[in-house]
Design an enzyme around this catalytic site. Structure first.
Site, short mmCIF file in Angstrom:
data_model
loop_
_atom_site.label_atom_id
_atom_site.label_comp_id
_atom_site.label_asym_id
_atom_site.label_seq_id
_atom_site.Cartn_x
_atom_site.Cartn_y
_atom_site.Cartn_z
N GLY A 142 0.83 -1.19 0.00
CA GLY A 142 0.00 0.00 0.00
C GLY A 142 0.87 1.25 0.00
N GLY A 144 0.63 5.93 0.05
CA GLY A 144 -0.17 7.15 0.16
C GLY A 144 0.73 8.37 0.07
CG PHE A 146 1.71 11.65 5.18
CD1 PHE A 146 2.47 12.66 5.74
CD2 PHE A 146 0.38 11.89 4.92
CE1 PHE A 146 1.90 13.89 6.05
CE2 PHE A 146 -0.20 13.10 5.23
CZ PHE A 146 0.56 14.12 5.79
CB VAL A 149 1.57 -0.15 4.08
CG1 VAL A 149 1.43 -1.33 5.04
CG2 VAL A 149 0.94 1.09 4.67
CE LYS A 164 0.58 5.46 8.14
NZ LYS A 164 -0.63 5.91 8.88
CG ASP A 259 -10.59 7.82 6.26
OD1 ASP A 259 -11.57 8.04 5.50
OD2 ASP A 259 -9.43 7.61 5.82
#
Length: 419
Positions: A142, A144, A146, A149, A164, A259
């Protein structure tokens, strides 16, 4: 690059020294859950060690006198831990350094087993270094804005974890980014629930910070729905029970997730209700008093957030309602050619149940979705009240539609908040 947590550690230890003197030498001064009490040794010279009794809590390390009263303390939440083994001609000495920058304290243990015990306990409250000695990074699972993962293999336990990894340079660009990240760590450390991803350890390297989290081998709910389509009502009831029970726990701790969406529900097995709520990056503490910060994912965000109004933990309940809509139908209730159009539909919150899609879904299930996704937060249920709805309590999915809520049939009561 220096530790990005140094400034926070300095605020916790304003004296600029490792040890501070507690205000009162009383047991009641020892705050927080007691994690470890043990005898450790501190150096008084190159060759001499002095024995002391120490007590570790969730945030502090205390040095105790003979009456078990604290006479020294240090806030260690944002300090780094470095284990070491010293080799001399006639002996080996095991220990660890605890500190931030040039302010530190060395501790020695009697045995390697005691060192391992200390490090295991410190993992829940401190920052570690040298992640490469403990983990082999595997594939990226994964990413994003920032960071990313990764699936990683822990070489000592021989177990897989999710790591992460967040770039320190990105965190330092904006004060709010670092503030939110440290808040995420604080919240994760506070949580201990089987259906929430657990933070096992935090590492800091030269250019990144790494959060060691539970690994979910079956991906997330978004992937599950993409592959298998919508869930049956029976499966959905068990799924929603688990999710609402988990949110009830978080809300009882004063935490709002903010979220909830399919991508943040991890699937731990082929069982559709063996789940973990993940990604606490937007979570907030003491949600009852939170402001009107706009956050969340378009399509799942509570209307009060989109309207810039004050809100509380019930924003999660709204998101669960939309999530259940998706789980039962395989499609979203809000859509648009642009994000703005999607947000506008989300804000208006007009739920429709087209017969071509919802013809085989019970009226109880639809009623429950409306109950959860109530636009008015005052009328929206808490997680505890939602769990009392007849659909969740075992209302059979195949209830004849005409027998429910017909003009001659009174509404079923299940402790709705008063309008």
């Amino acid at each position: 690059m220096d530790s990005i947590f140094s400034e926070k550690d300095n605020r916790c230890n304003p004296s600029g020294k490792f040890w501070m003197v507690p205000e009162k030498y009383k047991h009641k001064h020892i705050k927080g859950k007691k994690l470890l009490k043990a005898y450790l040794y501190t150096p008084i010279s190159i060759y001499e060690l002095e024995k002391h009794k120490f007590l570790l809590t969730e945030k502090h390390l205390y040095c105790l006198n003979s009456d078990d009263e604290p006479y020294l303390m240090s806030c260690i939440s944002w300090k780094q831990v470095e284990p070491f083994v010293e080799e001399n001609a006639d002996q080996r000495r095991f220990g660890f350094r605890l500190g931030s920058g040039s302010v530190f304290q060395d501790f020695y243990t009697k045995t390697a087993k005691m060192l391992e015990r200390c490090l295991k306990t410190l993992a829940s409250v401190c920052i570690f270094k040298d992640i490469e000695y403990d983990f082999n990074m595997m594939e990226e699972i994964g990413n994003g804005s920032f960071g990313s993962v990764y699936k990683a293999f822990e070489v000592h336990q021989k177990k897989n974890y999710a790591v992460k990894t967040v770039c320190k340079e990105v965190l330092l660009k904006e004060t709010s980014s670092l503030k939110n990240f440290t808040k995420e760590i604080e919240i994760l450390r506070k949580i201990n629930h089987p259906n929430v991803t657990k933070l096992h350890k935090v590492y800091e390297s030269e250019d990144s910070v790494h959060l060691i989290l539970d690994y979910a081998p079956q991906g997330d709910l978004f992937q599950r729905l993409k592959e298998a389509g919508e869930l049956s009502e029976r499966e959905s009831i068990e799924f929603i029970k688990t999710l609402l029970t988990t949110l009830r726990y978080l809300h009882s701790k004063g935490i709002a997730h903010r979220d909830i969406k399919p991508e943040n529900i991890l699937m731990c097995s082929t069982n559709n209700y063996d789940i973990k709520v993940s990604d606490m990056g937007l979570a907030c503490k003491k949600a009852e008093n939170d402001k009107s910060l706009k956050c969340g994912s378009p399509g799942y965000t509570a209307p009060e957030i989109l309207k810039g109004r004050k809100y509380n933990y019930k924003v999660d309940i709204f998101s669960v309602g939309i999530l259940l809509y998706v789980v039962l139908s395989g499609c979203t209730p809000f859509y648009g050619d642009t994000v703005q159009e999607l947000v506008e539909q989300n804000r208006a919150c007009k739920l429709e149940f087209p017969k071509c899609i919802w013809g085989n879904v019970s009226e109880l299930a639809k009623d429950f979705i409306r109950f959860l996704a109530e636009p008015d937060p005052q009328k929206r249920p808490t997680a505890s009240v939602a769990l009392k709805h007849p659909w969740v309590l075992g209302g059979h999915p195949n209830v004849p539609k005409k027998s429910y809520r017909s003009k001659s049939t009174p509404k079923i009561s299940y402790n709705r908040p008063k309008k």
